[in-house]
Each structure stands twice: as C-alpha cells, then as structure tokens.
Design a protein around this motif. Structure first.
Motif: not given
Length: 128
Positions: A31-37, A41-44, A65-72
């Motif tokens: 029902d729910t899958v979580t991909v957390d941080h 780091l993933a190759d693909d 849930v992961d780190f997000s790149l800033h605009s710069v």
C-alpha cells in the motif's frame, strides 16, 4: 526501526532491508513504499523509483524523503532536483501529488508523495 514501530503499536507495518533495484516482492505488493534518503546517493535513481512503483499497489502511495538541492547548487551539496524527481515519477507511471520542502540550518529536505497514474476505479480518457 522495528522496536520503534512495535512501541508505537504499529503491528501491521513491515520493515525490510533489500536491494532497491531488485526488491524480492511480487508486483502490487504494498500500500505504501518509502524511499528514505537514498536517491541522492543512488547510481541509478530512476531505476530505484521504477522498482518502488512495481511493488506498489494500484491504490498505493510512494513516499520519497531525501535531501533537496537548493536553487544555487554548491559543489558537494547532497540532494536531488525537483524536476528530476518528477521526471523519474513520470517514467515509472507515477504522478506527483504532493511536494514539500523543509528548510534546515544547512540542508533542505524534500518530502514527496506519488501515486500510480491509473488508480483503481479511475477512468482515463484517451484521444483517438
């Protein structure tokens, strides 16, 4: 994680460790899958999203849930780009339903929910 879930009274939640590119579960299992941080780091990353979508039930949700790149972008800043994530969802047959950023003191976290484009009971019109 299991101890915390048990302490919270969440007996129907499973925690499993596996290869994000080849999960040992049949299609439409969760029902729910979580991909957390892990995507930053993933190759693909697109392959990991496709695999998560494969095991997701038609009425399920994928939480990223992961780190997000800033605009710069700083040279060594960890994170993923919103546009890339939405493209990965699209390629996996998912649509992004929610996207939110949480700003921290040094890093920004991205929370996103995606659902299968064709959910159970949903009729999709097509042009001929």
């Amino acid at each position: 994680a299991r101890s915390n879930l048990h302490a919270a009274g969440l007996g129907k939640v499973m925690v499993r460790r596996g290869d994000m590119y080849g999960l040992p579960y049949p299609d439409n299992s969760f029902d729910t899958v979580t991909v957390d941080h892990v995507l930053y780091l993933a190759d693909d990353p697109p392959k990991a999203i496709r695999e998560a979508a494969r095991v997701l039930r038609p009425d399920g949700q994928l939480l990223v849930v992961d780190f997000s790149l800033h605009s710069v972008v700083e040279p060594d800043e960890p994170g993923i780009n919103d546009g890339d994530l939405e493209n990965w969802f699209d390629a996996a047959g998912l649509r992004c339903t929610k996207l939110k950023h949480l700003d921290g003191s040094s890093l920004r976290v991205l929370l996103s929910i995606a659902e299968p484009r064709q959910r159970s009971g949903t009729v999709v019109a097509t042009r001929k």
